[in-house]
Design a protein around this motif. Structure first.
Motif, PDB file in Angstrom:
ATOM      1  N   PRO A 245       0.902  -0.995   0.061  1.00 49.17           N
ATOM      2  CA  PRO A 245      -0.016  -0.078  -0.023  1.00 49.17           C
ATOM      3  C   PRO A 245       0.990   1.271  -0.019  1.00 49.17           C
ATOM      4  O   PRO A 245       1.833   1.444   0.834  1.00 49.17           O
ATOM      5  N   ARG A 246       0.401   2.071  -0.810  1.00 47.41           N
ATOM      6  CA  ARG A 246       1.418   3.462  -1.205  1.00 47.41           C
ATOM      7  C   ARG A 246       0.520   4.483  -1.707  1.00 47.41           C
ATOM      8  O   ARG A 246      -0.151   4.092  -2.857  1.00 47.41           O
ATOM      9  N   LYS A 247       0.622   5.481  -1.467  1.00 48.19           N
ATOM     10  CA  LYS A 247      -0.221   6.409  -2.105  1.00 48.19           C
ATOM     11  C   LYS A 247       0.686   6.597  -3.688  1.00 48.19           C
ATOM     12  O   LYS A 247       1.741   6.800  -3.889  1.00 48.19           O
ATOM     13  N   GLY A 248      -0.235   6.781  -4.703  1.00 50.99           N
ATOM     14  CA  GLY A 248       0.136   6.735  -5.909  1.00 50.99           C
ATOM     15  C   GLY A 248       0.310   5.528  -6.763  1.00 50.99           C
ATOM     16  O   GLY A 248       0.783   5.461  -7.943  1.00 50.99           O
ATOM     17  N   ASN A 249       0.021   4.561  -6.081  1.00 52.07           N
ATOM     18  CA  ASN A 249      -0.123   3.136  -6.755  1.00 52.07           C
ATOM     19  C   ASN A 249      -0.899   3.184  -8.121  1.00 52.07           C
ATOM     20  O   ASN A 249      -0.475   2.631  -9.105  1.00 52.07           O
ATOM     21  N   ARG A 250      -1.980   3.701  -8.176  1.00 49.50           N
ATOM     22  CA  ARG A 250      -2.682   3.574  -9.436  1.00 49.50           C
ATOM     23  C   ARG A 250      -2.109   4.636 -10.427  1.00 49.50           C
ATOM     24  O   ARG A 250      -1.927   4.100 -11.613  1.00 49.50           O
ATOM     25  N   HIS A 251      -1.627   5.597  -9.986  1.00 48.40           N
ATOM     26  CA  HIS A 251      -0.823   6.365 -10.985  1.00 48.40           C
ATOM     27  C   HIS A 251       0.305   5.719 -11.440  1.00 48.40           C
ATOM     28  O   HIS A 251       0.695   5.734 -12.661  1.00 48.40           O
ATOM     29  N   TRP A 252       1.021   4.796 -10.663  1.00 48.85           N
ATOM     30  CA  TRP A 252       2.269   4.064 -10.825  1.00 48.85           C
ATOM     31  C   TRP A 252       1.973   3.068 -11.969  1.00 48.85           C
ATOM     32  O   TRP A 252       2.514   2.887 -12.956  1.00 48.85           O
ATOM     33  N   LEU A 253       0.760   2.300 -11.790  1.00 52.75           N
ATOM     34  CA  LEU A 253       0.276   1.334 -12.707  1.00 52.75           C
ATOM     35  C   LEU A 253      -0.021   1.899 -14.144  1.00 52.75           C
ATOM     36  O   LEU A 253       0.360   1.220 -15.083  1.00 52.75           O
ATOM     37  N   HIS A 254      -0.550   3.043 -14.000  1.00 56.83           N
ATOM     38  CA  HIS A 254      -1.227   3.716 -15.054  1.00 56.83           C
ATOM     39  C   HIS A 254      -0.223   4.504 -15.939  1.00 56.83           C
ATOM     40  O   HIS A 254       0.248   3.912 -17.302  1.00 56.83           O
ATOM     41  N   GLU A 255       0.783   5.175 -15.346  1.00 54.97           N
ATOM     42  CA  GLU A 255       1.936   5.878 -16.122  1.00 54.97           C
ATOM     43  C   GLU A 255       2.929   5.039 -16.602  1.00 54.97           C
ATOM     44  O   GLU A 255       3.674   5.033 -17.450  1.00 54.97           O
ATOM     45  N   THR A 256       3.596   4.291 -15.210  1.00 48.37           N
ATOM     46  CA  THR A 256       4.846   3.731 -15.566  1.00 48.37           C
ATOM     47  C   THR A 256       4.592   2.198 -16.179  1.00 48.37           C
ATOM     48  O   THR A 256       5.426   1.776 -16.965  1.00 48.37           O
ATOM     49  N   VAL A 257       3.894   1.384 -15.498  1.00 47.76           N
ATOM     50  CA  VAL A 257       3.584  -0.033 -16.187  1.00 47.76           C
ATOM     51  C   VAL A 257       2.687   0.256 -17.386  1.00 47.76           C
ATOM     52  O   VAL A 257       2.634  -0.707 -18.069  1.00 47.76           O
ATOM     53  N   GLY A 258       2.115   1.083 -17.605  1.00 48.00           N
ATOM     54  CA  GLY A 258       1.276   1.208 -18.921  1.00 48.00           C
ATOM     55  C   GLY A 258       0.181   0.559 -19.002  1.00 48.00           C
ATOM     56  O   GLY A 258      -0.284   0.109 -20.088  1.00 48.00           O
ATOM     57  N   ILE A 259      -0.715   0.566 -17.680  1.00 51.99           N
ATOM     58  CA  ILE A 259      -2.185  -0.132 -17.894  1.00 51.99           C
ATOM     59  C   ILE A 259      -3.159   0.850 -17.824  1.00 51.99           C
ATOM     60  O   ILE A 259      -3.197   1.753 -16.833  1.00 51.99           O
ATOM     61  N   ARG A 260      -3.925   0.932 -18.752  1.00 56.15           N
ATOM     62  CA  ARG A 260      -4.822   1.991 -19.216  1.00 56.15           C
ATOM     63  C   ARG A 260      -5.999   2.038 -17.831  1.00 56.15           C
ATOM     64  O   ARG A 260      -6.137   3.388 -17.599  1.00 56.15           O
ATOM     65  N   SER A 261      -6.657   1.112 -17.486  1.00 57.38           N
ATOM     66  CA  SER A 261      -7.444   1.171 -16.376  1.00 57.38           C
ATOM     67  C   SER A 261      -7.262   0.096 -15.362  1.00 57.38           C
ATOM     68  O   SER A 261      -8.006  -0.891 -15.437  1.00 57.38           O
ATOM     69  N   PRO A 262      -6.367   0.118 -14.510  1.00 54.72           N
ATOM     70  CA  PRO A 262      -6.008  -0.855 -13.636  1.00 54.72           C
ATOM     71  C   PRO A 262      -7.384  -0.924 -12.430  1.00 54.72           C
ATOM     72  O   PRO A 262      -7.696   0.233 -12.038  1.00 54.72           O
ATOM     73  N   GLU A 263      -7.649  -1.922 -12.056  1.00 52.98           N
ATOM     74  CA  GLU A 263      -8.834  -2.381 -11.319  1.00 52.98           C
ATOM     75  C   GLU A 263      -8.597  -2.813  -9.807  1.00 52.98           C
ATOM     76  O   GLU A 263      -7.797  -3.763  -9.925  1.00 52.98           O
TER      77      GLU A 263
END
Length: 255
Positions: A40-58
Motif C-alpha cells: 500500500p502506497r499513495k500513488g499506486n494507481r498512478h504508478w500502474l497507469h503511467e509507469t507500467v502502462g495499464i490503461r484502467s487498473p482495477e
C-alpha cells in the motif's frame, strides 16, 4: 545458500532478510487476469497507469486485477520500485522443457520445468533468485519464483550519467542500450552495488542506479513502522540532479 537470499519462500510465505523493503506479489492463474498485491502506497494507481502502462487498473479489496499482457512490464517495474517481486504461477505439466522455454524473454510459462528454467538463457533485465517452489494443486501445479534485478560480473563503478536525459521505460525494446544497474555503485549510499534504476516520478526521467535499500527510503509517507531500512549518514540525494527538470523549483521532483 538459500538462507542467505534476500527474499525467499518458506512454507508458502514470503520471508525477507533484514533491511529488505516491501515486496510485490503477482499471481498468474491458468486463465484470466493477473492478480497483483503491491505494498500500500499513495500513488499506486498512478504508478500502474503511467509507469507500467495499464490503461484502467482495477482495484478490488486489497489487490489489483490487471491484463495478462502487462505481466513483463509489471515485473520489470516492480523490481525497479521494490527490488524484488514474487510471481506465483498456476500451470499444467507438459512433456518436456523446450528451447523456447530456456530462451523465453517473458515470464509466462506452462512448461514441464514449472518455471525453474524459464528464460535462463535470455538476456533479460531480471533473473530468478533462488529455487522455484512447487506445490501440487490437483488439476494444476502452482509455483512461486522470486525475481530480482539482473546482476553483473563486472566491477561496480561510479555512475556518471550514462542515461542522462533518457525517459524511464519498462519495455525490453526501450532498454536495449541501457547498461545494467548492477554495473554501478549505488548513487545514494555509495557503499554497495546498485540493483535498480531510479526515476523521477514527476518528470519521468531516469536519475541514477540505487541499491534496494536506498530505493525504498525516499518514497513519500515513509514511516519506521513500514519496516524499511533506517536512514544512515551515508545517504545522499544529490543524484536527483540527473533529472533534467530537477532545477525547476516550481514543479520539483518526486521520489
Amino acid at each position: 545458500m538459500t538462507d542467505e537470499l534476500p527474499v525467499r519462500i518458506v512454507d508458502g510465505r514470503v520471508v525477507r532478510a533484514p533491511g529488505v523493503g516491501p515486496v510485490a506479489m503477482v499471481w498468474l492463474p491458468v486463465d484470466g487476469q493477473v492478480i497483483a498485491k503491491i505494498p500500500p502506497r499513495k500513488g499506486n494507481r498512478h504508478w500502474l497507469h503511467e509507469t507500467v502502462g495499464i490503461r484502467s487498473p482495477e482495484f478490488d479489496d486489497d489487490r489489483w486485477k490487471l491484463p495478462r499482457s502487462c505481466l513483463v512490464r509489471l515485473v520489470t517495474a516492480a523490481i525497479d520500485r521494490y527490488g524484488f517481486i514474487v510471481l506465483w504461477r498456476d500451470m499444467s505439466r507438459l512433456s518436456q522443457c523446450t528451447r523456447a522455454c530456456l530462451e523465453a524473454t517473458g515470464v509466462e510459462c506452462h512448461c514441464s520445468c514449472l518455471g525453474a528454467h524459464h528464460g535462463q538463457d535470455a538476456a533479460g533485465w531480471f533473473e530468478r533468485v533462488g529455487d522455484a517452489v512447487v506445490a501440487d494443486r490437483g488439476k494444476f501445479t502452482r509455483t512461486a519464483v522470486v525475481y530480482g534485478a539482473k546482476g553483473s560480473d563486472a566491477n561496480a563503478v561510479v555512475y556518471d550519467g550514462k542515461l542522462a536525459g533518457e525517459l524511464y521505460c519498462v519495455d525490453r525494446a526501450g532498454r536495449q542500450k541501457w547498461p545494467a544497474a548492477a554495473q554501478f555503485m549505488c548513487a545514494s549510499c555509495m557503499t554497495m552495488r546498485a540493483a535498480v534504476w531510479d526515476h523521477c516520478h514527476t518528470h519521468g526521467f531516469v536519475r541514477a542506479p540505487l541499491c534496494n535499500r536506498c530505493n525504498t527510503r525516499y518514497w513519500r509517507g515513509w514511516r519506521p513502522k513500514h519496516g524499511r531500512a533506517t536512514h544512515s549518514r551515508n545517504l545522499d540525494d544529490s543524484y536527483y540532479r540527473w533529472c533534467p527538470e530537477h532545477s525547476n523549483t516550481r514543479r520539483g521532483c518526486s521520489a
